[in-house]
Design a protein around this motif. Structure first.
Motif, PDB file in Angstrom:
ATOM      1  N   TRP A  36       0.837  -1.201   0.000  1.00 15.71           N
ATOM      2  CA  TRP A  36       0.000   0.000   0.000  1.00 15.71           C
ATOM      3  C   TRP A  36       0.866   1.244   0.000  1.00 15.71           C
ATOM      4  CZ3 TRP A  36      -5.177  -0.511  -0.536  1.00 15.71           C
ATOM      5  CH2 TRP A  36      -5.689  -1.804  -0.337  1.00 15.71           C
ATOM      6  N   MET A  37       0.398   2.269  -0.691  1.00 15.56           N
ATOM      7  CA  MET A  37       1.073   3.566  -0.696  1.00 15.56           C
ATOM      8  C   MET A  37       0.071   4.664  -0.384  1.00 15.56           C
ATOM      9  SD  MET A  37       3.572   3.656  -4.000  1.00 15.56           S
ATOM     10  CE  MET A  37       5.069   2.704  -4.062  1.00 15.56           C
ATOM     11  N   ASN A  38       0.534   5.661   0.353  1.00 16.12           N
ATOM     12  CA  ASN A  38      -0.202   6.921   0.455  1.00 16.12           C
ATOM     13  C   ASN A  38       0.558   7.937  -0.393  1.00 16.12           C
ATOM     14  OD1 ASN A  38       1.996   7.671   2.032  1.00 16.12           O
ATOM     15  ND2 ASN A  38       0.879   7.611   3.963  1.00 16.12           N
ATOM     16  N   ASP A  39       0.113   9.168  -0.391  1.00 19.49           N
ATOM     17  CA  ASP A  39       0.754  10.186  -1.231  1.00 19.49           C
ATOM     18  C   ASP A  39       2.244  10.325  -0.918  1.00 19.49           C
ATOM     19  OD1 ASP A  39      -1.941  10.538  -1.873  1.00 19.49           O
ATOM     20  OD2 ASP A  39      -1.745  12.706  -2.034  1.00 19.49           O
ATOM     21  N   GLU A  40       2.589  10.325   0.355  1.00 15.30           N
ATOM     22  CA  GLU A  40       3.985  10.507   0.745  1.00 15.30           C
ATOM     23  C   GLU A  40       4.843   9.316   0.326  1.00 15.30           C
ATOM     24  OE1 GLU A  40       7.480  12.192   2.106  1.00 15.30           O
ATOM     25  OE2 GLU A  40       5.552  13.146   1.694  1.00 15.30           O
ATOM     26  N   ARG A  58       2.150  -1.624  11.004  1.00 16.83           N
ATOM     27  CA  ARG A  58       3.048  -0.838  11.862  1.00 16.83           C
ATOM     28  C   ARG A  58       2.735   0.650  11.852  1.00 16.83           C
ATOM     29  NH1 ARG A  58       6.829  -4.017   8.906  1.00 16.83           N
ATOM     30  NH2 ARG A  58       7.558  -2.125   7.912  1.00 16.83           N
ATOM     31  N   ALA A  59       1.868   1.062  10.921  1.00 13.94           N
ATOM     32  CA  ALA A  59       1.492   2.474  10.775  1.00 13.94           C
ATOM     33  C   ALA A  59       2.731   3.365  10.612  1.00 13.94           C
ATOM     34  CB  ALA A  59       0.632   2.943  11.941  1.00 13.94           C
ATOM     35  N   GLU A  60       3.596   2.947   9.659  1.00 14.70           N
ATOM     36  CA  GLU A  60       4.799   3.725   9.376  1.00 14.70           C
ATOM     37  C   GLU A  60       5.267   3.440   7.955  1.00 14.70           C
ATOM     38  OE1 GLU A  60       7.563   2.385  12.338  1.00 14.70           O
ATOM     39  OE2 GLU A  60       8.143   0.630  11.187  1.00 14.70           O
ATOM     40  N   PHE A  61       6.134   4.320   7.437  1.00 14.42           N
ATOM     41  CA  PHE A  61       6.698   4.103   6.120  1.00 14.42           C
ATOM     42  C   PHE A  61       7.665   2.938   6.172  1.00 14.42           C
ATOM     43  CE2 PHE A  61       5.373   8.537   5.933  1.00 14.42           C
ATOM     44  CZ  PHE A  61       4.584   8.474   4.802  1.00 14.42           C
TER      45      PHE A  61
END
Length: 116
Positions: A36-40, A58-61
């Motif tokens: 999954w990717m978000n904008d960042e 993990r709710a992290e990059f």
């Protein structure tokens, strides 16, 4: 810096602001994994040449290979026609792309096709 507004405008995100990203080996076409990717994460992928995903657990990059050594060097990135899926063509280096250590996340449990 942030994601180019022209790219951001094309993305169709889920309620969590995420878009599925398929990682594919650039020279063989082998599908390696889905993440999954978000904008960042997409911005970081486009500007560093390293596949960067959003870890939902993990709710992290997550920069592929930073902890495992199994790096994904990005060769190209494309959006599908609806803007709701990202295709990241990579050169998978080191071991497998899957967290299990397998080359691909899609080779361990093939389902039988029964026609009729």
């Amino acid at each position: 810096m942030s994601l180019d507004p022209k790219i951001a405008a094309r993305l169709k995100r889920n309620p969590d602001g995420l878009v599925p990203a398929i990682a594919q080996q650039y020279d063989t076409g082998e599908v390696l994994m889905l993440a999954w990717m978000n904008d960042e994460a997409l911005h970081r992928t486009l500007t560093t040449g390293r596949a960067t995903y959003w870890s939902r657990s993990r709710a992290e990059f997550w920069v592929k290979g930073d902890t495992s050594g199994n790096v994904q060097h990005v060769k190209s990135v494309a959006l599908d026609c609806d803007g709701d899926t990202i295709l990241v063509k990579v050169d998978q280096q080191g071991g497998g792309a899957c967290h299990t250590g397998d080359r691909t996340c899609f080779d361990a449990d093939r389902l039988e096709i029964v026609l009729g």
